[in-house]
Scaffold this motif. Structure first.
Motif, PDB file in Angstrom:
ATOM      1  N   LEU A  63     -13.320 -44.031 -78.825  1.00 52.80           N
ATOM      2  CA  LEU A  63     -14.330 -43.009 -78.692  1.00 52.80           C
ATOM      3  C   LEU A  63     -13.877 -41.874 -78.268  1.00 52.80           C
ATOM      4  O   LEU A  63     -14.144 -40.725 -78.828  1.00 52.80           O
ATOM      5  N   TYR A  64     -12.946 -41.404 -77.537  1.00 49.58           N
ATOM      6  CA  TYR A  64     -12.148 -40.331 -77.048  1.00 49.58           C
ATOM      7  C   TYR A  64     -11.331 -39.676 -78.351  1.00 49.58           C
ATOM      8  O   TYR A  64     -11.267 -38.650 -78.684  1.00 49.58           O
ATOM      9  N   GLN A  65     -10.938 -40.723 -79.097  1.00 51.66           N
ATOM     10  CA  GLN A  65     -10.282 -40.347 -80.589  1.00 51.66           C
ATOM     11  C   GLN A  65     -11.172 -39.553 -81.443  1.00 51.66           C
ATOM     12  O   GLN A  65     -10.631 -38.571 -81.943  1.00 51.66           O
ATOM     13  N   GLY A  66     -12.461 -40.265 -81.579  1.00 58.57           N
ATOM     14  CA  GLY A  66     -13.414 -39.744 -82.462  1.00 58.57           C
ATOM     15  C   GLY A  66     -13.917 -38.373 -81.858  1.00 58.57           C
ATOM     16  O   GLY A  66     -13.886 -37.588 -82.610  1.00 58.57           O
ATOM     17  N   GLN A  67     -14.092 -38.446 -80.682  1.00 63.99           N
ATOM     18  CA  GLN A  67     -14.531 -37.082 -80.058  1.00 63.99           C
ATOM     19  C   GLN A  67     -13.651 -35.884 -80.306  1.00 63.99           C
ATOM     20  O   GLN A  67     -14.035 -34.841 -80.652  1.00 63.99           O
ATOM     21  N   ALA A  68     -12.173 -36.098 -79.951  1.00 65.05           N
ATOM     22  CA  ALA A  68     -11.316 -35.253 -80.156  1.00 65.05           C
ATOM     23  C   ALA A  68     -11.204 -34.773 -81.687  1.00 65.05           C
ATOM     24  O   ALA A  68     -10.947 -33.509 -81.909  1.00 65.05           O
ATOM     25  N   LEU A  69     -11.416 -35.725 -82.411  1.00 63.70           N
ATOM     26  CA  LEU A  69     -11.178 -35.264 -83.914  1.00 63.70           C
ATOM     27  C   LEU A  69     -12.267 -34.201 -84.520  1.00 63.70           C
ATOM     28  O   LEU A  69     -11.884 -33.428 -85.202  1.00 63.70           O
ATOM     29  N   THR A  70     -13.314 -34.341 -83.856  1.00 62.89           N
ATOM     30  CA  THR A  70     -14.567 -33.496 -84.278  1.00 62.89           C
ATOM     31  C   THR A  70     -14.998 -32.387 -83.345  1.00 62.89           C
ATOM     32  O   THR A  70     -15.720 -31.549 -83.700  1.00 62.89           O
ATOM     33  N   CYS A  71     -14.465 -32.301 -82.282  1.00 57.79           N
ATOM     34  CA  CYS A  71     -14.923 -31.013 -80.977  1.00 57.79           C
ATOM     35  C   CYS A  71     -14.346 -29.855 -81.510  1.00 57.79           C
ATOM     36  O   CYS A  71     -13.204 -29.811 -82.494  1.00 57.79           O
ATOM     37  N   ARG A  72     -14.888 -28.707 -81.276  1.00 57.67           N
ATOM     38  CA  ARG A  72     -14.278 -27.465 -81.723  1.00 57.67           C
ATOM     39  C   ARG A  72     -13.651 -26.743 -80.535  1.00 57.67           C
ATOM     40  O   ARG A  72     -12.865 -25.830 -80.852  1.00 57.67           O
ATOM     41  N   ASP A  73     -13.970 -27.047 -79.069  1.00 62.70           N
ATOM     42  CA  ASP A  73     -13.369 -26.189 -78.218  1.00 62.70           C
ATOM     43  C   ASP A  73     -12.132 -26.806 -77.948  1.00 62.70           C
ATOM     44  O   ASP A  73     -12.007 -27.987 -77.530  1.00 62.70           O
ATOM     45  N   PRO A  74     -10.930 -26.003 -77.960  1.00 62.18           N
ATOM     46  CA  PRO A  74      -9.600 -26.787 -77.464  1.00 62.18           C
ATOM     47  C   PRO A  74      -9.663 -27.254 -76.150  1.00 62.18           C
ATOM     48  O   PRO A  74      -8.773 -28.145 -75.782  1.00 62.18           O
ATOM     49  N   SER A  75     -10.204 -26.690 -75.152  1.00 62.73           N
ATOM     50  CA  SER A  75     -10.361 -26.923 -73.693  1.00 62.73           C
ATOM     51  C   SER A  75     -11.001 -28.379 -73.804  1.00 62.73           C
ATOM     52  O   SER A  75     -10.665 -29.295 -72.842  1.00 62.73           O
ATOM     53  N   VAL A  76     -12.143 -28.539 -74.242  1.00 64.42           N
ATOM     54  CA  VAL A  76     -12.679 -29.876 -74.362  1.00 64.42           C
ATOM     55  C   VAL A  76     -11.874 -30.808 -74.981  1.00 64.42           C
ATOM     56  O   VAL A  76     -11.656 -32.071 -74.659  1.00 64.42           O
ATOM     57  N   ARG A  77     -11.186 -30.561 -76.271  1.00 62.41           N
ATOM     58  CA  ARG A  77     -10.048 -31.412 -76.755  1.00 62.41           C
ATOM     59  C   ARG A  77      -9.079 -31.868 -75.615  1.00 62.41           C
ATOM     60  O   ARG A  77      -8.652 -33.094 -75.653  1.00 62.41           O
ATOM     61  N   ASP A  78      -8.699 -31.034 -74.829  1.00 65.74           N
ATOM     62  CA  ASP A  78      -7.618 -31.086 -73.978  1.00 65.74           C
ATOM     63  C   ASP A  78      -8.124 -32.164 -72.791  1.00 65.74           C
ATOM     64  O   ASP A  78      -7.281 -33.076 -72.414  1.00 65.74           O
ATOM     65  N   ALA A  79      -9.333 -31.952 -72.475  1.00 65.31           N
ATOM     66  CA  ALA A  79      -9.974 -32.678 -71.499  1.00 65.31           C
ATOM     67  C   ALA A  79     -10.027 -34.255 -71.909  1.00 65.31           C
ATOM     68  O   ALA A  79      -9.840 -35.241 -71.295  1.00 65.31           O
ATOM     69  N   LEU A  80     -10.653 -34.503 -73.391  1.00 68.40           N
ATOM     70  CA  LEU A  80     -10.784 -35.771 -74.102  1.00 68.40           C
ATOM     71  C   LEU A  80      -9.279 -36.566 -74.063  1.00 68.40           C
ATOM     72  O   LEU A  80      -9.235 -37.632 -73.921  1.00 68.40           O
ATOM     73  N   ARG A  81      -8.145 -35.607 -74.497  1.00 67.27           N
ATOM     74  CA  ARG A  81      -7.003 -36.295 -74.459  1.00 67.27           C
ATOM     75  C   ARG A  81      -6.411 -36.883 -73.183  1.00 67.27           C
ATOM     76  O   ARG A  81      -5.856 -37.879 -73.014  1.00 67.27           O
ATOM     77  N   GLN A  82      -6.583 -35.715 -72.080  1.00 68.21           N
ATOM     78  CA  GLN A  82      -5.979 -36.211 -70.708  1.00 68.21           C
ATOM     79  C   GLN A  82      -7.114 -37.460 -70.214  1.00 68.21           C
ATOM     80  O   GLN A  82      -6.526 -38.615 -69.525  1.00 68.21           O
TER      81      GLN A  82
END
Length: 208
Positions: A63-82
């Motif tokens: 789920l987080y992998q898919g969300q990070a692939l398509t999100c636009r905001d770098p801060s959101v991507r960082d939160a997903l990765r963490q």
């Protein structure tokens, strides 16, 4: 990063989630406690509950992998990765407890992973606030699901209780982070579909 490079990285993540032993930076909660005296029926029951939770962590990675692939905001991507890093620890913890109980992981893990990856990609495509909303709602439902498992554990099994309780606290924190970053409240029908899908998954994973 070139598309092909990114694709290779994501495929590697998928293979490591499904096939490689997960690692943890934190000690496994409850690992210092003695193994409880459970009868065969109790041991099978707890093993099945842990299998469900292991499936949940497989799904969380996808789920987080898919969300990070398509999100636009770098801060959101960082939160997903963490969040994904902490979920990897949960993956390790549940796998370890499954082994201690003499149980096995789900035979359907590749199917669970694929479905969750598609859901994550879809959530990211509709926009970051909805992406975060999907994350927050997922974590709230997982927290409730873990509370249900805590209530169903044999009283003697404090090892499993400590592990699931720490997971529950981590999931609550993930939801709060998503809310602080601007998560939108998902419509009631979407939340209902998520609960129904989770119910199907848990019933199958208990046995398979």
């Amino acid at each position: 990063m070139m598309f092909l490079d990114r694709l290779i990285i994501e495929l590697d993540r998928a293979l490591r989630t499904l096939a490689a032993p997960a690692r943890t930076a934190r000690p496994i909660p409850g690992s210092e406690l003695p193994e409880p005296d459970l009868d065969d029926s109790q041991r099978r029951h707890v093993g099945a509950l842990m299998r469900i939770n292991h499936v949940g962590e497989i799904c969380a990675q996808a789920l987080y992998q898919g969300q990070a692939l398509t999100c636009r905001d770098p801060s959101v991507r960082d939160a997903l990765r963490q969040a994904a890093i902490e979920e990897t620890e949960h993956l390790c913890w549940t796998a370890s407890r499954i082994g201690e109980l003499g149980a096995r992981t789900s035979l359907l893990n590749p199917l669970w992973y694929g479905g969750a990856l598609l859901a994550g990609v879809s959530a990211g495509l509709v926009g970051d606030k909805w992406n975060l909303g999907f994350l927050a709602e997922t974590e709230r439902q997982v927290e409730a699901h873990l509370q249900g498992h805590l209530d169903r554990l044999p009283a003697a099994d404090q090892k499993s209780w400590r592990l699931l309780e720490q997971m529950r606290q981590d999931e609550r924190q993930h939801a709060r982070v998503a809310e602080r970053l601007g998560a939108a409240e998902l419509p009631a029908p979407v939340r209902a579909v998520m609960r129904a899908s989770s119910s199907v998954m848990t019933r199958l994973a208990y046995h398979v």
